[in-house]
Design an enzyme around this catalytic site. Structure first.
Site, PDB file in Angstrom:
ATOM      1  CB  CYS A 124      -0.897  -0.016   1.225  1.00 32.20           C
ATOM      2  SG  CYS A 124      -1.968   1.434   1.367  1.00 32.20           S
ATOM      3  CB  CYS A 131      -6.093  13.575   2.992  1.00 32.48           C
ATOM      4  SG  CYS A 131      -7.333  13.107   1.770  1.00 32.48           S
ATOM      5  CB  CYS A 138     -11.405   9.187   6.633  1.00 35.63           C
ATOM      6  SG  CYS A 138      -9.673   8.965   6.196  1.00 35.63           S
ATOM      7  CD  GLU A 196      -8.641  10.896  -4.694  1.00 39.76           C
ATOM      8  OE1 GLU A 196      -8.193  10.312  -5.715  1.00 39.76           O
ATOM      9  OE2 GLU A 196      -9.561  10.436  -3.984  1.00 39.76           O
ATOM     10  CB  SER A 227      -8.065   3.340  -3.704  1.00 37.20           C
ATOM     11  OG  SER A 227      -9.222   3.641  -2.939  1.00 37.20           O
ATOM     12  CB  SER A 249     -13.368   5.554  -1.121  1.00 37.84           C
ATOM     13  OG  SER A 249     -12.059   5.036  -1.027  1.00 37.84           O
ATOM     14  CG  LEU A 250     -20.196   3.585  -3.245  1.00 37.91           C
ATOM     15  CD1 LEU A 250     -20.219   4.646  -4.336  1.00 37.91           C
ATOM     16  CD2 LEU A 250     -20.832   2.287  -3.725  1.00 37.91           C
ATOM     17  CG  HIS A 251     -17.150   4.752   2.081  1.00 40.68           C
ATOM     18  ND1 HIS A 251     -16.652   3.491   2.354  1.00 40.68           N
ATOM     19  CD2 HIS A 251     -16.091   5.497   1.662  1.00 40.68           C
ATOM     20  CE1 HIS A 251     -15.337   3.488   2.127  1.00 40.68           C
ATOM     21  NE2 HIS A 251     -14.988   4.670   1.697  1.00 40.68           N
ATOM     22  CG  ASN A 326      -9.903   1.051  13.492  1.00 40.55           C
ATOM     23  OD1 ASN A 326     -10.214   0.743  14.640  1.00 40.55           O
ATOM     24  ND2 ASN A 326      -8.670   1.383  13.140  1.00 40.55           N
ATOM     25  CB  CYS A 369      -8.951   1.443   6.837  1.00 39.78           C
ATOM     26  SG  CYS A 369     -10.387   1.449   7.865  1.00 39.78           S
TER      27      CYS A 369
END
Length: 399
Positions: A124, A131, A138, A196, A227, A249-251, A326, A369
């Protein structure tokens, strides 16, 4: 606009890592290498950096000594500084890397995480320091953007990880390391670390084209996954100009909820996002888009949400990764109950979509995450890497 080359902390020399062949040729030409030698020298240096994985010009045994001295005097191919390296009992590894300042800035730190599985090893990689997206669930989104990473800073995460895993020719695997049962230790990479990627498109593109170059690091584009939270114009460009696998990354499946969870949705709503996904080149049942869906209790985990997800993705070759949330200190969200996550997954599976539930692993070292580079005395290291690992595994194809 291209970012300035990474400068070595001590010498201030520009790095050759991350330059494409034309840029590498121009750098050599600028230092007086005769034109008739340029093509050969570029091929030699490219092979030493990306096939042999050397980080010292003196190791270029088939390059004349005076050429090596010129390279040492003017350039660097050094790796970033390792501030911390942690190894989990299950083989998961995390490196905290420090890059030297660029211009008037300060040194910056990013995290890179490696997850070994039976038949693959996934790395990763981060694309930004901090960000700008401020996704409400997040923790990384609570950290301000410091700067974009350059192509060489992105690539050097891969080079360093391959160094540390013995994944270059004539390198030994570290004693006690858990590695996949494949020819390579790192078989897949995901752009899912800090930042991003599509807000740093040019540098990410450059890095990934070098990573997938057949005469160098030679990763399959089917094993490279980018992603994004949904930067729609650059999704089209990613398909046309990079050609890697795509994760979203939909959510949420309703604009009003996604506006809150993933605020970029206000600029690029679901209709535009899904249209871009449908248009992504080369989609098939063997080449699917992965949709990430973090399970938030009483927020996005109802069976109505599951039905909406099926309707939203109808006709899109897709895999849906369900990720237990998390919790981090200060958040207002809770993880969905496990029984509800299973009901949600069963509904999606019955509709014909692969919907694995990502379960925690790597619980004995730090990362998670949406929580890369965050600090919290109340969050156990064991928990944070476990959730980061859930995001990373399972992306890209096995060819």
């Amino acid at each position: 606009m291209a970012l300035a080359p990474l400068q070595d902390t001590v010498s201030g020399k520009p790095s050759l890592i991350g330059l494409d062949r034309e840029q590498l040729a121009a750098a050599l030409r600028d230092k007086g290498v005769p034109e008739k030698q340029i093509k050969m020298r570029v091929a030699q240096i490219w092979n030493w950096i990306y096939v042999r994985g050397i980080s010292d010009f003196d190791a270029m045994s088939n390059v004349a000594k005076d050429m090596r001295e010129m390279l040492k005097a003017n350039f660097t191919i050094a790796r970033p500084e390792i501030v911390e390296e942690q190894v989990s009992n299950d083989g998961t590894r995390k490196w905290l890397l420090r890059y030297p300042p660029r211009g008037a800035g300060r040194p910056v730190e990013v995290e890179t995480v490696y997850i070994p599985e039976e038949g693959r090893g996934t790395l990763c990689i981060s694309s930004q320091v901090g960000c700008t997206l401020t996704c409400s669930f997040c923790h990384t989104g609570t950290q301000r953007l410091v700067r974009n990473l350059t192509a060489e800073e992105i690539l050097s995460q891969l080079l360093l990880a391959r160094d540390r895993l013995g994944d270059f020719p004539d390198r030994d695997v570290p004693q006690g390391a858990m590695v996949p049962s494949s020819d390579r230790r790192i078989t897949n990479i995901v752009m899912m670390g800090m930042g991003e990627p599509l807000y740093n498109f040019e540098e990410v593109k450059k890095a990934l084209l070098i990573a997938t170059d057949g005469d160098g690091l030679s990763l399959s584009k089917r094993r490279v996954t980018l992603s994004t939270s949904g930067v729609v114009p650059e999704i089209y460009r990613t398909g046309e100009e990079i050609g890697c696998m795509l994760a979203i990354s939909l959510h949420a499946v309703r604009d009003e909820l996604r506006d809150m969870l993933v605020p970029i949705n206000k600029k690029y709503p679901l209709k535009e996002l899904i249209e871009a996904c449908r248009a992504y080149p080369g989609l098939s049942n063997a080449r699917r888009i992965t949709f990430e869906y973090v399970m938030l209790k009483d927020v996005n985990d109802s069976l109505e949400d599951a039905k909406g997800l099926i309707q939203l993705l109808k006709g899109v070759p897709a895999k849906i990764n369900l990720i237990p949330f998390n919790p981090w200190p200060g958040t207002n969200y809770q993880c969905s109950d496990w029984a509800q996550i299973e009901r949600f997954a069963d509904f999606i599976n019955q509709a014909g979509y692969a919907s694995p539930i990502r379960t925690p692993r790597g619980r004995d070292i730090l990362a998670a995450c949406g929580q890369l580079k965050s600090e919290s005395e109340r969050m156990r290291k064991t928990d944070r890497l476990a959730f980061e690992a859930m995001m990373i595994v399972g992306h890209g194809e096995d060819d």
